[in-house]
Design a protein around this motif. Structure first.
Motif, mmCIF file in Angstrom:
data_model
loop_
_atom_site.group_PDB
_atom_site.id
_atom_site.type_symbol
_atom_site.label_atom_id
_atom_site.label_comp_id
_atom_site.label_asym_id
_atom_site.label_seq_id
_atom_site.Cartn_x
_atom_site.Cartn_y
_atom_site.Cartn_z
ATOM 1 N N HIS A 23 14.441 30.466 131.742
ATOM 2 C CA HIS A 23 14.283 29.103 131.233
ATOM 3 C C HIS A 23 15.061 28.143 132.125
ATOM 4 O O HIS A 23 16.285 28.224 132.235
ATOM 5 N N GLU A 161 12.109 25.705 120.252
ATOM 6 C CA GLU A 161 12.984 26.586 121.030
ATOM 7 C C GLU A 161 12.858 28.028 120.548
ATOM 8 O O GLU A 161 12.808 28.970 121.349
ATOM 9 N N THR A 162 12.816 28.198 119.225
ATOM 10 C CA THR A 162 12.672 29.542 118.655
ATOM 11 C C THR A 162 11.342 30.150 119.055
ATOM 12 O O THR A 162 11.252 31.334 119.393
ATOM 13 N N GLN A 165 11.323 31.494 122.510
ATOM 14 C CA GLN A 165 12.039 32.770 122.575
ATOM 15 C C GLN A 165 11.190 33.918 122.023
ATOM 16 O O GLN A 165 11.230 35.035 122.539
ATOM 17 N N PRO A 168 7.966 34.707 124.828
ATOM 18 C CA PRO A 168 8.529 34.309 126.122
ATOM 19 C C PRO A 168 7.516 34.360 127.262
ATOM 20 O O PRO A 168 6.785 35.328 127.431
#
Length: 225
Positions: A23, A161-162, A165, A168
């Motif tokens: 990232h 953001e979660t 993750q 990905p």
């Protein structure tokens, strides 16, 4: 991996830049070349001179998830369900797998309730979340977000953001004006006058920006660096 060599495009000048997987946050003042750089990485623009490659391939040969800074420009289809499903159709996912996959990504993004909505009726933040869901429905090789968090409240930004993750991409480029968000990236690139001036871990890059508005507010409060 993104590799840039001898790039001269509009006012961008980058002799050599290598960005590994993970990232990467792209920061810098307005007009510093951030969006132009992202468009080159996405294949939206082609370099006037020099090369941009992603894992040895031209950007247009790469499966890219792109979400631009203008919400209305990210959506093409009439309904939210069709918008998310379109990425799966273009990715040649089996017909019987498209609806379950679209429902799954909408659920993970926390926007299942928007599924039947017409895209033109959504708020700016909702449009951004739908565009991100479409970009992540078929896992991209590179995910590029151009100031998408500008249109999101804190909870929605945290959900995004979660989601990044959970699904990905090998490489995520995120241009942001939120330095606290940038501080959580693997690396930070600071652009200035068309050049990547500082490149490194958040600690390395922000060490050069302590006395500027580009320093993370939470770090300043905590006395970091």
């Amino acid at each position: 991996m993104i590799q840039v060599e001898n790039l001269h495009h509009r006012f961008l000048e980058i002799e050599y830049l290598r960005i590994g997987e993970g990232h990467t946050a792209i920061i810098g003042p307005n007009g510093s070349g951030k969006t132009t750089f992202l468009k080159l990485c996405a294949g939206i623009e082609l370099p006037e001179r020099g090369t941009v490659t992603i894992s040895g391939k031209e950007p247009r040969a790469v499966n890219t998830g792109w979400v631009g800074e203008v919400p209305d420009n990210n959506l093409v289809f009439r309904t939210v369900a069709d918008e998310v499903a379109s990425a799966l159709r273009f990715g040649r996912v089996r017909a019987d797998e498209i609806k379950p996959a679209a429902c799954a990504v909408l659920s993970e993004m926390g926007i299942s309730h928007l599924s039947s909505r017409a895209t033109h009726t959504l708020s700016g933040g909702e449009k951004v979340l739908v565009a991100c869901a479409a970009a992540l429905a078929l896992p991209p090789e590179i995910l590029i977000l151009d100031e998408t968090d500008t249109h999101l409240d804190r909870k929605a930004a945290e959900n995004l953001e979660t989601m990044i993750q959970r699904r990905p991409a090998p490489c995520v480029l995120q241009c942001t004006q939120d330095m606290d968000t940038a501080s959580r990236a693997d690396r930070v690139i600071y652009f200035e006058h068309g050049h990547p001036r500082y490149i490194g871990t958040p600690e390395e890059t922000f060490s050069h920006l302590y006395n500027t508005e580009m320093y993370p507010s939470l770090w300043r409060i905590a006395g970091c660096i």
